[in-house]
Write a protein that holds these residues in place. Structure first.
Motif, PDB file in Angstrom:
ATOM      1  N   ALA A 257      42.678  29.401  45.645  1.00 25.65           N
ATOM      2  CA  ALA A 257      43.932  29.862  44.861  1.00 25.65           C
ATOM      3  C   ALA A 257      44.058  28.696  43.351  1.00 25.65           C
ATOM      4  O   ALA A 257      43.572  29.898  42.758  1.00 25.65           O
ATOM      5  CB  ALA A 257      45.487  30.260  44.842  1.00 25.65           C
TER       6      ALA A 257
ATOM      7  N   HIS B 191      53.820  36.580  39.700  1.00 21.93           N
ATOM      8  CA  HIS B 191      53.810  36.752  41.578  1.00 21.93           C
ATOM      9  C   HIS B 191      54.227  37.913  41.535  1.00 21.93           C
ATOM     10  O   HIS B 191      55.157  38.284  42.664  1.00 21.93           O
ATOM     11  CB  HIS B 191      55.202  35.565  41.474  1.00 21.93           C
ATOM     12  CG  HIS B 191      55.034  33.973  41.523  1.00 21.93           C
ATOM     13  ND1 HIS B 191      54.869  32.893  41.645  1.00 21.93           N
ATOM     14  CD2 HIS B 191      55.165  33.693  40.033  1.00 21.93           C
ATOM     15  CE1 HIS B 191      54.482  31.422  40.967  1.00 21.93           C
ATOM     16  NE2 HIS B 191      55.188  32.638  40.056  1.00 21.93           N
TER      17      HIS B 191
ATOM     18  N   ARG C  29      42.626  29.263  39.266  1.00 29.78           N
ATOM     19  CA  ARG C  29      43.377  29.373  38.762  1.00 29.78           C
ATOM     20  C   ARG C  29      42.116  28.901  37.286  1.00 29.78           C
ATOM     21  O   ARG C  29      42.559  28.567  36.490  1.00 29.78           O
ATOM     22  CB  ARG C  29      44.427  28.895  38.899  1.00 29.78           C
ATOM     23  CG  ARG C  29      45.377  29.315  39.488  1.00 29.78           C
ATOM     24  CD  ARG C  29      46.896  28.700  40.037  1.00 29.78           C
ATOM     25  NE  ARG C  29      47.001  27.485  38.915  1.00 29.78           N
ATOM     26  CZ  ARG C  29      48.267  28.650  37.859  1.00 29.78           C
ATOM     27  NH1 ARG C  29      48.707  29.398  38.129  1.00 29.78           N
ATOM     28  NH2 ARG C  29      48.576  27.957  37.355  1.00 29.78           N
TER      29      ARG C  29
ATOM     30  N   PHE D  65      43.021  35.652  36.514  1.00 32.27           N
ATOM     31  CA  PHE D  65      43.174  35.533  37.425  1.00 32.27           C
ATOM     32  C   PHE D  65      44.915  34.592  37.095  1.00 32.27           C
ATOM     33  O   PHE D  65      45.331  35.193  38.349  1.00 32.27           O
ATOM     34  CB  PHE D  65      42.412  34.860  38.491  1.00 32.27           C
ATOM     35  CG  PHE D  65      43.212  33.715  40.027  1.00 32.27           C
ATOM     36  CD1 PHE D  65      42.851  35.332  40.972  1.00 32.27           C
ATOM     37  CD2 PHE D  65      43.422  33.463  40.494  1.00 32.27           C
ATOM     38  CE1 PHE D  65      43.780  34.905  42.011  1.00 32.27           C
ATOM     39  CE2 PHE D  65      43.792  32.425  41.988  1.00 32.27           C
ATOM     40  CZ  PHE D  65      44.633  33.749  42.712  1.00 32.27           C
TER      41      PHE D  65
ATOM     42  N   TRP E 224      48.199  35.090  38.543  1.00 33.00           N
ATOM     43  CA  TRP E 224      48.589  34.453  39.767  1.00 33.00           C
ATOM     44  C   TRP E 224      50.307  34.207  39.590  1.00 33.00           C
ATOM     45  O   TRP E 224      51.278  34.267  40.134  1.00 33.00           O
ATOM     46  CB  TRP E 224      48.167  33.774  39.860  1.00 33.00           C
ATOM     47  CG  TRP E 224      48.157  32.787  41.742  1.00 33.00           C
ATOM     48  CD1 TRP E 224      48.617  31.641  41.874  1.00 33.00           C
ATOM     49  CD2 TRP E 224      48.412  32.820  42.801  1.00 33.00           C
ATOM     50  NE1 TRP E 224      49.407  31.313  42.592  1.00 33.00           N
ATOM     51  CE2 TRP E 224      48.041  32.385  43.758  1.00 33.00           C
ATOM     52  CE3 TRP E 224      48.047  34.336  43.102  1.00 33.00           C
ATOM     53  CZ2 TRP E 224      48.289  32.426  45.129  1.00 33.00           C
ATOM     54  CZ3 TRP E 224      47.930  34.171  44.630  1.00 33.00           C
ATOM     55  CH2 TRP E 224      48.408  33.486  45.909  1.00 33.00           C
TER      56      TRP E 224
ATOM     57  N   ARG F  97      47.944  37.579  47.656  1.00 30.41           N
ATOM     58  CA  ARG F  97      50.155  36.330  47.514  1.00 30.41           C
ATOM     59  C   ARG F  97      50.043  36.705  49.273  1.00 30.41           C
ATOM     60  O   ARG F  97      50.527  36.524  49.852  1.00 30.41           O
ATOM     61  CB  ARG F  97      50.388  36.974  46.427  1.00 30.41           C
ATOM     62  CG  ARG F  97      51.547  35.942  46.740  1.00 30.41           C
ATOM     63  CD  ARG F  97      52.415  36.171  45.964  1.00 30.41           C
ATOM     64  NE  ARG F  97      51.736  35.727  44.262  1.00 30.41           N
ATOM     65  CZ  ARG F  97      51.851  34.152  43.717  1.00 30.41           C
ATOM     66  NH1 ARG F  97      52.243  33.280  44.292  1.00 30.41           N
ATOM     67  NH2 ARG F  97      51.061  33.889  42.832  1.00 30.41           N
TER      68      ARG F  97
ATOM     69  N   VAL G 149      45.129  41.051  43.679  1.00 30.05           N
ATOM     70  CA  VAL G 149      45.493  39.437  43.215  1.00 30.05           C
ATOM     71  C   VAL G 149      47.128  39.468  43.972  1.00 30.05           C
ATOM     72  O   VAL G 149      47.354  38.653  45.027  1.00 30.05           O
ATOM     73  CB  VAL G 149      45.977  39.112  41.547  1.00 30.05           C
ATOM     74  CG1 VAL G 149      47.143  37.801  42.007  1.00 30.05           C
ATOM     75  CG2 VAL G 149      44.906  38.160  40.691  1.00 30.05           C
TER      76      VAL G 149
END
Length: 305
Positions: A209, A226, A213, A219, A223, A193, A189
């Motif tokens: 993404a 961050h 979600r 995930f 996510w 990003r 992940v």
């Protein structure tokens, strides 16, 4: 355009070889451009071949004195727009343009990649000859676009058009191949990003993404943390229904002319013994009809819209 005056103590002497190379490079590129190639009269007596300094300056839209100082190797401020103008007038190719950027002390801009472009044919051959070691190529959105037979057999991959990130979090069969899935997931992940940040204007990363979600609580949780990192090499512990457990170190590469592509090869830690196990697995694994078609939708990404 302004000159930058420096003293001997400020390190100007350290850049002297680069400034001398800049002077020689610009003179050599200027000498090879014929006046008629840029719309100027080609006849008449000329003391030197190619374009004159004042002609380069005029065509590039910069001052004659300023260009003369640049070619003389004086320490002056140079902007990206000036480098682009000079590159255009001197008909520099991609490598020469990047070299000029480096000589004036600027970072060359990355070449714009044509979206939906097919992968290079050489990549397909490279990935195939890496067998029996698993290898594949992902596009910028992490869609599989080239997969060798070993990667299909070891990881249970179906073929091109499959998205690595989506499969990793939503495909139970694919997920079951990774003994260290819980360790890999946060890294995956964070890598995604980081990849998305390199294409901040590309909304297709947000589409992927957003889908994940909704479909994967794992995930969504990761996510929302961050975390971000630049993709790196790593280790995958694989639980295969035939071979049992194997540990691979994976290496991530980017072709110099296609930074948007991510090439990954997996090297087993068990060495020759593991190679023989992989070879026996391929002997019993039927060759698929399609391993990835450069002209197919995979080049544009199966999950990019």
């Amino acid at each position: 355009m302004t000159t930058t005056h420096t003293s001997a103590a400020d390190g100007a002497d350290q850049s002297r070889p680069r400034r001398e190379e800049l002077r020689a490079f610009l003179r050599s590129r200027r000498a090879r451009v014929r006046p008629e190639d840029v719309g100027l009269p080609g006849r008449g007596l000329r003391r030197t071949p190619g374009l004159r300094r004042e002609e380069v300056a005029t065509l590039a839209g910069i001052g004659v004195s300023w260009y003369t100082w640049l070619e003389q190797g004086r320490v002056i401020n140079v902007s990206d727009s000036v480098v682009e103008s000079i590159s255009r007038v001197l008909t520099l190719d991609r490598a020469e343009r990047a070299y000029l950027y480096q000589l004036v002390g600027l970072q060359p801009p990355e070449d714009k990649v044509v979206e939906d472009a097919a992968p290079m044919p050489e990549l397909r051959r490279l990935v195939d000859v890496w067998s029996p070691y698993p290898a594949y190529v992902l596009d910028r959105w992490w869609n599989f676009i080239i997969i060798n037979r070993s990667a299909q057999a070891v990881f249970g991959l179906r073929g091109h058009g499959q998205n690595c990130l989506v499969s990793f979090f939503t495909d139970e069969k694919y997920r079951s191949f990774f003994a260290n899935w819980d360790t890999l997931a946060p890294q995956v992940v964070a890598d995604f990003r980081g990849a998305a940040a390199a294409y901040s204007d590309d909304q297709r990363f947000a589409v992927i993404a957003r889908r994940l979600r909704q479909e994967s609580p794992d995930f969504a949780r990761l996510w929302d943390q961050h975390d971000v990192r630049k993709e790196s090499n790593g280790t995958k512990a694989v639980l295969h229904p035939v071979m049992g457990e194997m540990t691979f170190d994976h290496l991530v590469l980017h072709p110099s002319s296609r930074h948007d592509l991510r090439v990954t090869v997996h090297l087993p830690r068990e060495g020759f013994t593991a190679r023989r196990r992989l070879e026996r697995l391929l002997e019993s694994h039927p060759a698929p009809d399609v391993l990835g078609d450069p002209g197919s939708e995979a080049a544009g990404g199966a999950l990019t819209g």
